[in-house]
Design a protein around this motif. Structure first.
Motif, PDB file in Angstrom:
ATOM      1  N   PRO A   4       0.800  -1.223   0.000  1.00 60.90           N
ATOM      2  CA  PRO A   4       0.000   0.000   0.000  1.00 60.90           C
ATOM      3  C   PRO A   4       0.834   1.276   0.000  1.00 60.90           C
ATOM      4  O   PRO A   4       0.424   2.281  -0.571  1.00 60.90           O
ATOM      5  CB  PRO A   4      -0.819  -0.143   1.287  1.00 60.90           C
ATOM      6  CG  PRO A   4      -0.953  -1.620   1.480  1.00 60.90           C
ATOM      7  CD  PRO A   4       0.357  -2.187   1.006  1.00 60.90           C
ATOM      8  N   VAL A   5       2.014   1.263   0.634  1.00 60.77           N
ATOM      9  CA  VAL A   5       2.822   2.477   0.669  1.00 60.77           C
ATOM     10  C   VAL A   5       3.251   2.878  -0.733  1.00 60.77           C
ATOM     11  O   VAL A   5       3.284   4.060  -1.087  1.00 60.77           O
ATOM     12  CB  VAL A   5       4.055   2.307   1.595  1.00 60.77           C
ATOM     13  CG1 VAL A   5       4.998   1.226   1.069  1.00 60.77           C
ATOM     14  CG2 VAL A   5       4.803   3.632   1.725  1.00 60.77           C
ATOM     15  N   GLU A   6       3.558   1.878  -1.611  1.00 55.32           N
ATOM     16  CA  GLU A   6       3.931   2.217  -2.972  1.00 55.32           C
ATOM     17  C   GLU A   6       2.719   2.718  -3.756  1.00 55.32           C
ATOM     18  O   GLU A   6       2.843   3.576  -4.629  1.00 55.32           O
ATOM     19  CB  GLU A   6       4.575   1.021  -3.678  1.00 55.32           C
ATOM     20  CG  GLU A   6       6.040   0.820  -3.320  1.00 55.32           C
ATOM     21  CD  GLU A   6       6.223   0.088  -2.009  1.00 55.32           C
ATOM     22  OE1 GLU A   6       5.376  -0.768  -1.690  1.00 55.32           O
ATOM     23  OE2 GLU A   6       7.210   0.367  -1.304  1.00 55.32           O
ATOM     24  N   ARG A   7       1.553   2.164  -3.470  1.00 59.61           N
ATOM     25  CA  ARG A   7       0.333   2.656  -4.112  1.00 59.61           C
ATOM     26  C   ARG A   7       0.105   4.105  -3.714  1.00 59.61           C
ATOM     27  O   ARG A   7      -0.251   4.951  -4.553  1.00 59.61           O
ATOM     28  CB  ARG A   7      -0.849   1.777  -3.704  1.00 59.61           C
ATOM     29  CG  ARG A   7      -2.100   2.001  -4.535  1.00 59.61           C
ATOM     30  CD  ARG A   7      -3.166   0.979  -4.177  1.00 59.61           C
ATOM     31  NE  ARG A   7      -4.339   1.144  -5.008  1.00 59.61           N
ATOM     32  CZ  ARG A   7      -4.468   0.640  -6.231  1.00 59.61           C
ATOM     33  NH1 ARG A   7      -3.476  -0.067  -6.747  1.00 59.61           N
ATOM     34  NH2 ARG A   7      -5.557   0.825  -6.938  1.00 59.61           N
ATOM     35  N   ALA A   8       0.318   4.413  -2.466  1.00 63.68           N
ATOM     36  CA  ALA A   8       0.190   5.789  -2.000  1.00 63.68           C
ATOM     37  C   ALA A   8       1.233   6.681  -2.651  1.00 63.68           C
ATOM     38  O   ALA A   8       0.978   7.861  -2.928  1.00 63.68           O
ATOM     39  CB  ALA A   8       0.327   5.837  -0.477  1.00 63.68           C
ATOM     40  N   GLU A   9       2.411   6.114  -2.921  1.00 60.19           N
ATOM     41  CA  GLU A   9       3.471   6.860  -3.594  1.00 60.19           C
ATOM     42  C   GLU A   9       3.031   7.287  -4.995  1.00 60.19           C
ATOM     43  O   GLU A   9       3.270   8.414  -5.426  1.00 60.19           O
ATOM     44  CB  GLU A   9       4.730   5.976  -3.692  1.00 60.19           C
ATOM     45  CG  GLU A   9       5.980   6.633  -3.188  1.00 60.19           C
ATOM     46  CD  GLU A   9       7.157   5.665  -3.165  1.00 60.19           C
ATOM     47  OE1 GLU A   9       8.284   6.154  -3.091  1.00 60.19           O
ATOM     48  OE2 GLU A   9       6.955   4.443  -3.233  1.00 60.19           O
ATOM     49  N   ARG A  10       2.388   6.356  -5.708  1.00 61.62           N
ATOM     50  CA  ARG A  10       1.898   6.702  -7.044  1.00 61.62           C
ATOM     51  C   ARG A  10       0.819   7.779  -6.969  1.00 61.62           C
ATOM     52  O   ARG A  10       0.786   8.708  -7.781  1.00 61.62           O
ATOM     53  CB  ARG A  10       1.362   5.457  -7.753  1.00 61.62           C
ATOM     54  CG  ARG A  10       2.443   4.588  -8.371  1.00 61.62           C
ATOM     55  CD  ARG A  10       1.833   3.566  -9.310  1.00 61.62           C
ATOM     56  NE  ARG A  10       1.181   2.485  -8.595  1.00 61.62           N
ATOM     57  CZ  ARG A  10       0.306   1.641  -9.147  1.00 61.62           C
ATOM     58  NH1 ARG A  10      -0.058   1.787 -10.410  1.00 61.62           N
ATOM     59  NH2 ARG A  10      -0.230   0.664  -8.439  1.00 61.62           N
ATOM     60  N   ALA A  11      -0.071   7.644  -6.004  1.00 59.89           N
ATOM     61  CA  ALA A  11      -1.125   8.642  -5.843  1.00 59.89           C
ATOM     62  C   ALA A  11      -0.529  10.016  -5.544  1.00 59.89           C
ATOM     63  O   ALA A  11      -0.992  11.040  -6.069  1.00 59.89           O
ATOM     64  CB  ALA A  11      -2.085   8.223  -4.731  1.00 59.89           C
ATOM     65  N   ALA A  12       0.515  10.034  -4.721  1.00 58.80           N
ATOM     66  CA  ALA A  12       1.177  11.303  -4.402  1.00 58.80           C
ATOM     67  C   ALA A  12       1.833  11.897  -5.645  1.00 58.80           C
ATOM     68  O   ALA A  12       1.818  13.114  -5.855  1.00 58.80           O
ATOM     69  CB  ALA A  12       2.213  11.087  -3.307  1.00 58.80           C
ATOM     70  N   HIS A  13       2.404  11.034  -6.480  1.00 58.08           N
ATOM     71  CA  HIS A  13       3.043  11.555  -7.680  1.00 58.08           C
ATOM     72  C   HIS A  13       2.007  12.096  -8.658  1.00 58.08           C
ATOM     73  O   HIS A  13       2.270  13.083  -9.363  1.00 58.08           O
ATOM     74  CB  HIS A  13       3.896  10.481  -8.351  1.00 58.08           C
ATOM     75  CG  HIS A  13       4.820  11.051  -9.384  1.00 58.08           C
ATOM     76  ND1 HIS A  13       5.949  11.757  -9.046  1.00 58.08           N
ATOM     77  CD2 HIS A  13       4.753  11.065 -10.740  1.00 58.08           C
ATOM     78  CE1 HIS A  13       6.560  12.170 -10.145  1.00 58.08           C
ATOM     79  NE2 HIS A  13       5.851  11.756 -11.186  1.00 58.08           N
ATOM     80  N   LEU A  14       0.850  11.489  -8.710  1.00 58.11           N
ATOM     81  CA  LEU A  14      -0.214  12.025  -9.556  1.00 58.11           C
ATOM     82  C   LEU A  14      -0.627  13.422  -9.095  1.00 58.11           C
ATOM     83  O   LEU A  14      -0.867  14.310  -9.922  1.00 58.11           O
ATOM     84  CB  LEU A  14      -1.420  11.088  -9.546  1.00 58.11           C
ATOM     85  CG  LEU A  14      -1.289   9.821 -10.397  1.00 58.11           C
ATOM     86  CD1 LEU A  14      -2.387   8.833 -10.051  1.00 58.11           C
ATOM     87  CD2 LEU A  14      -1.343  10.174 -11.886  1.00 58.11           C
ATOM     88  N   ARG A  15      -0.670  13.613  -7.785  1.00 56.25           N
ATOM     89  CA  ARG A  15      -0.982  14.953  -7.270  1.00 56.25           C
ATOM     90  C   ARG A  15       0.102  15.943  -7.683  1.00 56.25           C
ATOM     91  O   ARG A  15      -0.189  17.103  -8.017  1.00 56.25           O
ATOM     92  CB  ARG A  15      -1.143  14.911  -5.746  1.00 56.25           C
ATOM     93  CG  ARG A  15      -2.394  14.157  -5.280  1.00 56.25           C
ATOM     94  CD  ARG A  15      -2.674  14.387  -3.813  1.00 56.25           C
ATOM     95  NE  ARG A  15      -1.648  13.806  -2.958  1.00 56.25           N
ATOM     96  CZ  ARG A  15      -1.679  12.555  -2.510  1.00 56.25           C
ATOM     97  NH1 ARG A  15      -2.681  11.753  -2.844  1.00 56.25           N
ATOM     98  NH2 ARG A  15      -0.722  12.090  -1.722  1.00 56.25           N
ATOM     99  N   HIS A  16       1.353  15.485  -7.662  1.00 56.13           N
ATOM    100  CA  HIS A  16       2.461  16.331  -8.107  1.00 56.13           C
ATOM    101  C   HIS A  16       2.322  16.666  -9.585  1.00 56.13           C
ATOM    102  O   HIS A  16       2.532  17.819  -9.999  1.00 56.13           O
ATOM    103  CB  HIS A  16       3.787  15.615  -7.837  1.00 56.13           C
ATOM    104  CG  HIS A  16       4.948  16.188  -8.585  1.00 56.13           C
ATOM    105  ND1 HIS A  16       5.536  17.395  -8.260  1.00 56.13           N
ATOM    106  CD2 HIS A  16       5.637  15.709  -9.676  1.00 56.13           C
ATOM    107  CE1 HIS A  16       6.526  17.640  -9.098  1.00 56.13           C
ATOM    108  NE2 HIS A  16       6.601  16.646  -9.963  1.00 56.13           N
ATOM    109  N   LEU A  17       1.946  15.678 -10.402  1.00 52.85           N
ATOM    110  CA  LEU A  17       1.819  15.906 -11.838  1.00 52.85           C
ATOM    111  C   LEU A  17       0.735  16.932 -12.144  1.00 52.85           C
ATOM    112  O   LEU A  17       0.833  17.669 -13.135  1.00 52.85           O
ATOM    113  CB  LEU A  17       1.499  14.596 -12.554  1.00 52.85           C
ATOM    114  CG  LEU A  17       2.656  13.638 -12.811  1.00 52.85           C
ATOM    115  CD1 LEU A  17       2.158  12.395 -13.541  1.00 52.85           C
ATOM    116  CD2 LEU A  17       3.763  14.304 -13.613  1.00 52.85           C
TER     117      LEU A  17
END
Length: 354
Positions: A4-17
């Motif tokens: 889940p932490v990596e899934r959250a990492e992707r979600a955070a990067h989408l917010r950055h994008l």
């Protein structure tokens, strides 16, 4: 493929994008580095019931396919010269959702393809500008490294059980509609992509291998219809798709003249040691010689045997081992082999190279 932490990492990067470019919908999948077949989706698209159709069309579409050796970032309008109907997935699905342009990012390095991301922008005249494409291109390399390191981290967690005893099975129609599945497959799919209580699991990984089988049959992409995915229990699983009645379903092969109306069987099994070792080597960036050494160690070879088989000195074997230890973050062979195999680390030796 991730915790889940990596899934959250992707979600955070989408917010950055979103601070870099505007987009209205997205689909981000992790992929098997060898076959490039997807799993572990993170998506926000207009209609979930259209998901099987979207995946099928995505795999059958040659325009901006993530497996093509093109630029790391492409857009639908630029690739088609503005004639978006050249894209099968746009013509038959995305156009109905008023998708004006799609930016496609492929996360690939020397060790394989680790994922792809499609960003949808709504509006008939919408398009991604050259400036936005260059900004997205700057994101690809660092994100690729993040995804590969995330895969590497999964090997530090032992398999806690919950792997299928034998093969879990789903039966899909040629349109990727689930006709039947075993209780084991339903439990695995629920763990891979959790849904709200009372809702059936979304078999996204099964859709992907099924869609790759269709693409393989259509001559769009020759890769096997198989992918490896990491489960929350710590196990790596292998999914394969084949037509019902094929002679070699475990290899995703097709019979000459196979009936395109035949159903598709998807199996889910615990990844073999060889499949885990390949992923481990790629995720940790091992060289071909280091990967060969790892294979010999897994076969029980000692330093002398490794040196003899590789036609190098025992001193060079130790140098290779030190490099492998440095790349994988382990300190001895026992821990190294435990990580590859998914078992607990029972070593208490602080620094053992032999």
């Amino acid at each position: 493929m991730e915790h889940p932490v990596e899934r959250a990492e992707r979600a955070a990067h989408l917010r950055h994008l979103r601070h870099t470019v505007r987009f209205d919908s997205y689909v981000w999948l992790l992929t098997d580095p060898v076959t490039s077949v997807g799993a572990s989706p993170l998506a926000d698209v207009p209609s979930l019931p259209d998901l099987p159709r979207l995946i099928r069309l995505k795999y059958l579409t040659e325009v901006n396919r993530w497996t093509a050796p093109d630029q790391p970032v492409t857009t639908l309008r630029r690739t088609t010269g503005g004639d978006r109907a050249l894209s099968l997935v746009w013509r038959e699905l995305q156009s109905s959702y008023d998708v004006g342009d799609v930016a496609s990012l492929t996360f690939r390095d020397d060790y394989g393809t680790w994922g792809f991301l499609d960003l949808w922008r709504s509006g008939d005249s919408a398009r991604f500008t050259d400036t936005e494409v260059r900004a997205l291109e700057r994101e690809v390399r660092p994100v690729t490294g993040v995804l590969r390191r995330a895969a590497a981290r999964t090997f530090a967690t032992p398999d806690l059980g919950g792997s299928p005893a034998g093969a879990a099975v789903l039966l899909l129609s040629p349109d990727l509609v689930v006709r039947a599945q075993t209780a084991e497959s339903a439990a695995i799919l629920q763990a891979l992509l959790p849904t709200e209580p009372g809702r059936s699991p979304v078999p996204a990984a099964a859709y992907n291998v099924g869609a790759q089988l269709l693409a393989r049959e259509a001559g769009v992409d020759p890769s096997p219809a198989t992918t490896r995915v990491h489960s929350p229990s710590g196990a790596w699983l292998t999914l394969r798709a084949a037509r019902v009645g094929t002679d070699h379903p475990h290899h995703g092969s097709e019979r000459p003249g196979a009936d395109a109306d035949s159903d598709i069987v998807v199996t889910i099994e615990t990844a073999t040691l060889a499949e885990r070792a390949d992923l481990f080597a790629r995720a940790h960036g091992l060289s071909p010689r280091e990967t060969e050494l790892l294979g010999l160690l897994l076969g029980g070879a000692d330093t002398h045997t490794v040196a003899t088989r590789l036609l190098i000195s025992e001193h060079t074997v130790q140098d290779h081992l030190k490099s492998v230890f440095a790349k994988t973050g382990v300190r001895n062979r026992r821990t190294l082999l435990a990580h590859v195999a998914g078992g607990p680390d029972t070593s208490s030796a602080p620094d053992n190279l032999t």
